[in-house]
Design a protein around this motif. Sequence first.
Motif, PDB file in Angstrom:
ATOM      1  N   CYS A  71       8.795  11.605   2.297  1.00 55.23           N
ATOM      2  CA  CYS A  71       8.498  12.971   1.860  1.00 55.23           C
ATOM      3  C   CYS A  71       7.083  13.413   2.218  1.00 55.23           C
ATOM      4  O   CYS A  71       6.767  14.608   2.137  1.00 55.23           O
ATOM      5  N   PHE A  72       6.222  12.472   2.624  1.00 56.63           N
ATOM      6  CA  PHE A  72       4.808  12.787   2.798  1.00 56.63           C
ATOM      7  C   PHE A  72       4.474  13.097   4.251  1.00 56.63           C
ATOM      8  O   PHE A  72       5.223  12.737   5.163  1.00 56.63           O
ATOM      9  N   PRO A  73       3.345  13.769   4.481  1.00 49.50           N
ATOM     10  CA  PRO A  73       2.952  14.095   5.860  1.00 49.50           C
ATOM     11  C   PRO A  73       2.864  12.843   6.731  1.00 49.50           C
ATOM     12  O   PRO A  73       2.460  11.773   6.262  1.00 49.50           O
ATOM     13  N   SER A  74       3.241  12.983   7.985  1.00 52.37           N
ATOM     14  CA  SER A  74       3.261  11.840   8.905  1.00 52.37           C
ATOM     15  C   SER A  74       2.000  11.738   9.750  1.00 52.37           C
ATOM     16  O   SER A  74       1.881  10.833  10.574  1.00 52.37           O
ATOM     17  N   ASN A  75       1.045  12.653   9.568  1.00 52.74           N
ATOM     18  CA  ASN A  75      -0.145  12.663  10.423  1.00 52.74           C
ATOM     19  C   ASN A  75      -1.334  11.917   9.818  1.00 52.74           C
ATOM     20  O   ASN A  75      -2.438  11.966  10.340  1.00 52.74           O
ATOM     21  N   ARG A  76      -1.099  11.255   8.678  1.00 53.86           N
ATOM     22  CA  ARG A  76      -2.166  10.457   8.072  1.00 53.86           C
ATOM     23  C   ARG A  76      -1.526   9.413   7.160  1.00 53.86           C
ATOM     24  O   ARG A  76      -0.362   9.553   6.753  1.00 53.86           O
ATOM     25  N   PRO A  77      -2.268   8.368   6.801  1.00 50.75           N
ATOM     26  CA  PRO A  77      -1.711   7.367   5.886  1.00 50.75           C
ATOM     27  C   PRO A  77      -1.397   7.964   4.520  1.00 50.75           C
ATOM     28  O   PRO A  77      -2.096   8.855   4.035  1.00 50.75           O
ATOM     29  N   ARG A 123      -1.535   7.881   0.695  1.00 46.81           N
ATOM     30  CA  ARG A 123      -2.479   7.285  -0.251  1.00 46.81           C
ATOM     31  C   ARG A 123      -1.714   6.900  -1.529  1.00 46.81           C
ATOM     32  O   ARG A 123      -1.149   7.757  -2.203  1.00 46.81           O
ATOM     33  N   ILE A 124      -1.732   5.601  -1.843  1.00 50.55           N
ATOM     34  CA  ILE A 124      -0.885   5.071  -2.906  1.00 50.55           C
ATOM     35  C   ILE A 124      -1.723   4.300  -3.923  1.00 50.55           C
ATOM     36  O   ILE A 124      -2.570   3.480  -3.552  1.00 50.55           O
ATOM     37  N   LEU A 125      -1.457   4.548  -5.190  1.00 55.33           N
ATOM     38  CA  LEU A 125      -2.027   3.759  -6.282  1.00 55.33           C
ATOM     39  C   LEU A 125      -0.900   2.991  -6.947  1.00 55.33           C
ATOM     40  O   LEU A 125       0.129   3.565  -7.308  1.00 55.33           O
ATOM     41  N   THR A 126      -1.100   1.678  -7.121  1.00 56.59           N
ATOM     42  CA  THR A 126      -0.073   0.850  -7.732  1.00 56.59           C
ATOM     43  C   THR A 126      -0.739  -0.344  -8.417  1.00 56.59           C
ATOM     44  O   THR A 126      -1.965  -0.383  -8.561  1.00 56.59           O
ATOM     45  N   SER A 127       0.053  -1.306  -8.846  1.00 55.02           N
ATOM     46  CA  SER A 127      -0.486  -2.530  -9.437  1.00 55.02           C
ATOM     47  C   SER A 127      -0.282  -3.683  -8.462  1.00 55.02           C
ATOM     48  O   SER A 127       0.389  -3.546  -7.438  1.00 55.02           O
ATOM     49  N   ASP A 128      -0.833  -4.837  -8.800  1.00 56.10           N
ATOM     50  CA  ASP A 128      -0.631  -6.019  -7.967  1.00 56.10           C
ATOM     51  C   ASP A 128       0.531  -6.870  -8.485  1.00 56.10           C
ATOM     52  O   ASP A 128       0.660  -8.042  -8.118  1.00 56.10           O
ATOM     53  N   ALA A 140       8.999  -3.040  -3.543  1.00 54.58           N
ATOM     54  CA  ALA A 140       7.833  -2.225  -3.204  1.00 54.58           C
ATOM     55  C   ALA A 140       6.747  -3.061  -2.533  1.00 54.58           C
ATOM     56  O   ALA A 140       6.134  -2.628  -1.556  1.00 54.58           O
ATOM     57  N   ARG A 141       6.492  -4.261  -3.067  1.00 54.07           N
ATOM     58  CA  ARG A 141       5.406  -5.082  -2.533  1.00 54.07           C
ATOM     59  C   ARG A 141       5.564  -5.329  -1.043  1.00 54.07           C
ATOM     60  O   ARG A 141       4.645  -5.083  -0.256  1.00 54.07           O
ATOM     61  N   ARG A 142       6.732  -5.811  -0.639  1.00 51.73           N
ATOM     62  CA  ARG A 142       6.942  -6.158   0.763  1.00 51.73           C
ATOM     63  C   ARG A 142       6.869  -4.928   1.667  1.00 51.73           C
ATOM     64  O   ARG A 142       6.216  -4.930   2.709  1.00 51.73           O
ATOM     65  N   GLN A 143       7.537  -3.842   1.254  1.00 51.40           N
ATOM     66  CA  GLN A 143       7.569  -2.647   2.092  1.00 51.40           C
ATOM     67  C   GLN A 143       6.183  -2.049   2.262  1.00 51.40           C
ATOM     68  O   GLN A 143       5.790  -1.662   3.377  1.00 51.40           O
ATOM     69  N   LEU A 144       5.421  -1.979   1.191  1.00 54.40           N
ATOM     70  CA  LEU A 144       4.083  -1.393   1.284  1.00 54.40           C
ATOM     71  C   LEU A 144       3.150  -2.280   2.106  1.00 54.40           C
ATOM     72  O   LEU A 144       2.335  -1.773   2.893  1.00 54.40           O
ATOM     73  N   GLU A 145       3.262  -3.589   1.934  1.00 55.58           N
ATOM     74  CA  GLU A 145       2.416  -4.482   2.728  1.00 55.58           C
ATOM     75  C   GLU A 145       2.718  -4.341   4.221  1.00 55.58           C
ATOM     76  O   GLU A 145       1.810  -4.357   5.056  1.00 55.58           O
ATOM     77  N   ARG A 146       3.990  -4.181   4.556  1.00 54.56           N
ATOM     78  CA  ARG A 146       4.351  -4.028   5.981  1.00 54.56           C
ATOM     79  C   ARG A 146       3.823  -2.714   6.535  1.00 54.56           C
ATOM     80  O   ARG A 146       3.318  -2.661   7.673  1.00 54.56           O
ATOM     81  N   LEU A 147       3.921  -1.645   5.759  1.00 57.47           N
ATOM     82  CA  LEU A 147       3.400  -0.359   6.218  1.00 57.47           C
ATOM     83  C   LEU A 147       1.880  -0.380   6.331  1.00 57.47           C
ATOM     84  O   LEU A 147       1.308   0.276   7.210  1.00 57.47           O
ATOM     85  N   GLU A 188       0.190  -2.898   7.361  1.00 65.47           N
ATOM     86  CA  GLU A 188      -0.121  -3.572   8.620  1.00 65.47           C
ATOM     87  C   GLU A 188      -0.256  -2.586   9.771  1.00 65.47           C
ATOM     88  O   GLU A 188      -1.062  -2.779  10.680  1.00 65.47           O
ATOM     89  N   ASP A 189       0.508  -1.520   9.733  1.00 65.57           N
ATOM     90  CA  ASP A 189       0.485  -0.512  10.798  1.00 65.57           C
ATOM     91  C   ASP A 189      -0.356   0.709  10.434  1.00 65.57           C
ATOM     92  O   ASP A 189      -0.329   1.720  11.149  1.00 65.57           O
ATOM     93  N   GLY A 190      -1.072   0.634   9.338  1.00 65.50           N
ATOM     94  CA  GLY A 190      -1.947   1.732   8.952  1.00 65.50           C
ATOM     95  C   GLY A 190      -1.224   2.974   8.506  1.00 65.50           C
ATOM     96  O   GLY A 190      -1.799   4.077   8.526  1.00 65.50           O
TER      97      GLY A 190
END
Length: 394
Positions: free
Chosen positions: A97-103, A105-110, A116-123, A125-127
């Motif tokens: 749903c978010f703009p594709s021209n910039r990363p 910005r996500i706030l979450t917990s560890d 969520a953990r795996r998908q966000l970590e993979r994304l 990696e590609d900035g």
Amino acid sequence: MTMLDLTTHFAKFRAAAPERINLAAHSHHDWPDVTFTAQEQCWHDAAQLAGEKWDLVFGELIPLVQAGIARHLQLPDPSTIAVAPNTHEFLCRLLSCFPSNRPIRILTSDAEFHTARRQLERLEEDGLVAVTRVSAEPYETFAERFHTACGIDEYDLIFLSQVFFTSSATSGNLKALVEAVPSQEPFIVIDGYHGFMARPTDLSEIAGRIFYLAGGYKYAMAGEGCCFLHCPPGYGPRPRDTGWFADFGSLAVPPGKSVGYPRDAGRFLGATFDPSGLYRLAAVFDWLTREGITVEQIHCHAQASMTLFIEGLALEHIDGLRVADLITPWGAKAQHGNFLTFRTPRAGEIEAKLAKVHVHCDHRGDRLRFGFGICTNAADVDQALARIRRVVGS
């Protein structure tokens, strides 16, 4: 706190593995017998209706499921609920749903679940995303620290578990979280997988501001394939990740120049799925209503079961299974999910020993987890303690 005894309603699961005591009910609950009939009904409807079964699924079954979810979460409008086979599908759709021209910005917990953990970590990696993680521990101060972080920077997405799968600690009051976010722009997504049907949850006052993500695999006792997303109106009107079911009501209309979306939660639908899980989930909701069983009672049953379990373990003084080994403090004021997590280097060893005597639990690293659902009664807990005493306490 009162323990229930509903084991007769789980006769088929219990008969299939009579030696098993399911203390992994934070992961895979036993299914009540009504789900067996529901599974059969799914087959019969497919046989009778063939391709026309989707009219029944969308016209009757999904509204029943939506109504049940809305009732248990006190949502004002069942049409804000979309369904999908898994929560990962919804996570990807939300990110689209978010703009594709910039990363993003996500706030979450560890301490988020692997979805969520795996998908966000993979994304990362590609900035494609920029993630800020707030440490879940110490849990006593998490809500205050996370709420403070909400106001420090600007975020597109705030993603947080209602109950942490790593500990059973809660992340705090959801209304207070919404109030801690200064802007109306960020998506606030609550992962309710360990909260839905485990803890009483009232979203009535914040339904217009948060997404709520959960499913039937765990505490709703309906198995795989029946996840859902509550979608607040106006947020994410046109996800890029979209399937043909998002336009199911307009399939006979010639395609236009742009991709259309419904205004309700249908905008977050994907594509063809196996509806059998929805049959089971609807049957569970109907059964609970007939029996007059509320989420409050389910949570009280779990609390009473955990109290019995902890008091029994305290008599044994087993290394790794002491009250002091609990990650989340236990007591009258503790805000707790429906499972216990012990921190111990013996986690894997204890799980393996208990598996040999058919007491089911699980571990993640040095965390040993025991879950308590309405598929078990006081006698099951007593028997589990006796087996633990025999194979671990010696």
